[in-house]
Design a protein around this motif. Structure first.
Motif, short mmCIF file in Angstrom:
data_model
loop_
_atom_site.label_atom_id
_atom_site.label_comp_id
_atom_site.label_asym_id
_atom_site.label_seq_id
_atom_site.Cartn_x
_atom_site.Cartn_y
_atom_site.Cartn_z
N GLN A 145 10.08 -5.71 11.77
CA GLN A 145 9.77 -7.06 11.30
C GLN A 145 10.04 -7.19 9.80
O GLN A 145 10.55 -8.22 9.34
CB GLN A 145 8.31 -7.40 11.60
N ALA A 146 9.72 -6.16 9.06
CA ALA A 146 9.98 -6.17 7.61
C ALA A 146 11.48 -6.22 7.33
O ALA A 146 11.94 -6.96 6.46
CB ALA A 146 9.36 -4.93 6.96
N LYS A 152 7.44 -1.17 14.95
CA LYS A 152 7.51 -2.64 15.01
C LYS A 152 7.31 -3.25 13.64
O LYS A 152 7.97 -4.24 13.29
CB LYS A 152 6.45 -3.16 15.99
N THR A 153 6.42 -2.69 12.84
CA THR A 153 6.17 -3.20 11.49
C THR A 153 7.43 -3.09 10.65
O THR A 153 7.79 -4.03 9.94
CB THR A 153 5.02 -2.41 10.83
N GLN A 155 4.71 -16.22 8.80
CA GLN A 155 5.65 -15.10 8.83
C GLN A 155 5.10 -13.82 8.17
O GLN A 155 5.83 -13.05 7.55
CB GLN A 155 6.98 -15.49 8.17
N SER A 156 3.78 -13.63 8.31
CA SER A 156 3.19 -12.38 7.84
C SER A 156 3.45 -11.27 8.85
O SER A 156 3.72 -11.54 10.03
CB SER A 156 1.68 -12.55 7.62
N ILE A 157 3.35 -10.05 8.41
CA ILE A 157 3.65 -8.89 9.25
C ILE A 157 2.40 -8.04 9.40
O ILE A 157 1.79 -7.64 8.41
CB ILE A 157 4.79 -8.06 8.65
N SER A 158 2.02 -7.77 10.63
CA SER A 158 0.83 -6.98 10.91
C SER A 158 1.11 -5.49 10.74
O SER A 158 2.17 -4.99 11.12
CB SER A 158 0.35 -7.26 12.34
N VAL A 161 2.95 -8.19 4.13
CA VAL A 161 2.48 -7.21 5.10
C VAL A 161 0.96 -7.20 5.00
O VAL A 161 0.39 -6.91 3.95
CB VAL A 161 3.05 -5.81 4.79
N HIS A 215 0.91 -15.41 11.91
CA HIS A 215 2.25 -15.37 12.51
C HIS A 215 3.05 -16.58 12.06
O HIS A 215 4.26 -16.48 11.82
CB HIS A 215 2.15 -15.34 14.04
N SER A 224 7.19 -13.19 2.50
CA SER A 224 6.31 -12.79 3.60
C SER A 224 5.50 -11.58 3.16
O SER A 224 5.97 -10.75 2.38
CB SER A 224 7.14 -12.43 4.84
#
Length: 225
Positions: A117-118, A113-114, A101-104, A82, A98, A80
């Motif tokens: 998710q990581a 939140k980042t 499964q990428s992370i904003s 970032v 999304h 995934s």
């Protein structure tokens, strides 16, 4: 903080990655014929355990094709990325990124939140790709690295492995990537109360290693011609 790892079965048969696996099967594997990424190893030999379990993969950022190059490099693992939040703002961009499964991330103001998710990606035993420059290159050579990857490594106990991607002069040229050493951040900081200076020092160390990878790759390529 101790990383709560998922069991191996739930990591492999994870419905959250159904769309990701579909995209990889239909897009990435055919892309391997086009990118034909060739891997080199900084230590001159392959390390079988280098990418075993969760790993934070960092890499220089030349253009948006870097993601494809890394996906084909790690065709055998889920990875995934970032990505900057602007990619998630269009409707279809939000659905797609999304879905894979990428992370904003907001480069100007990173929120908790980042990191959550990581950490979730790493707890599932997958790879997490981070471009520590924070953007596509803006100058000759490497831009300054941000310390977020080092902080995440310290919080989770997950090691960092550095890669360097060769810049292509022509799009049809074969992409080369050199795989560097592993950085175990927790073992590199002797005390429990890590400081910003500690993170900055290790970030600079990884930045210097990235430049070493660039030089080593150029030497190896010069022997081929």
């Amino acid at each position: 903080m101790k990383l709560k790892k998922k069991n191996k079965f739930s990591s492999i048969f994870d419905l959250r990655y159904l769309f990701y696996d579909f995209v990889k099967l239909t897009g990435v594997f055919p892309a391997m014929l086009y990118t034909r990424v060739k891997k080199y190893h900084y230590l001159k030999k392959k390390q079988k355990k280098l990418f075993k379990g969760p790993v934070i993969v960092i890499c220089n950022h030349i253009d948006y094709f870097d993601v494809i190059a890394l996906l084909t490099t790690f065709w055998f693992r889920r990875i995934s990325f970032v990505c900057k939040k602007e990619l998630f703002e269009p409707f279809f961009g939000k659905i797609f990124f999304h879905g894979v499964q990428s992370i904003s991330i907001n480069n100007k103001d990173v929120d908790i939140k980042t990191f959550k998710q990581a950490i979730d990606v790493l707890s599932r035993g997958h790879l997490l790709g981070i471009f520590p420059e924070g953007h596509v290159k803006t100058q000759e050579g490497l831009d300054k690295f941000k310390s977020g990857a080092v902080l995440l490594s310290y919080l989770t106990g997950v090691p960092i492995v550095s890669l360097y991607l060769q810049e292509q002069e022509k799009r049809h040229e074969r992409r080369r990537v050199i795989i560097g050493r592993k950085f175990d951040v927790r073992n590199m900081i002797p005390n429990e109360n890590a400081s910003v200076e500690d993170f900055d020092k290790i970030t600079k160390m990884i930045y210097d290693h990235e430049n070493d990878l660039k030089e080593d790759l150029e030497k190896q390529l010069s022997k081929e011609y």
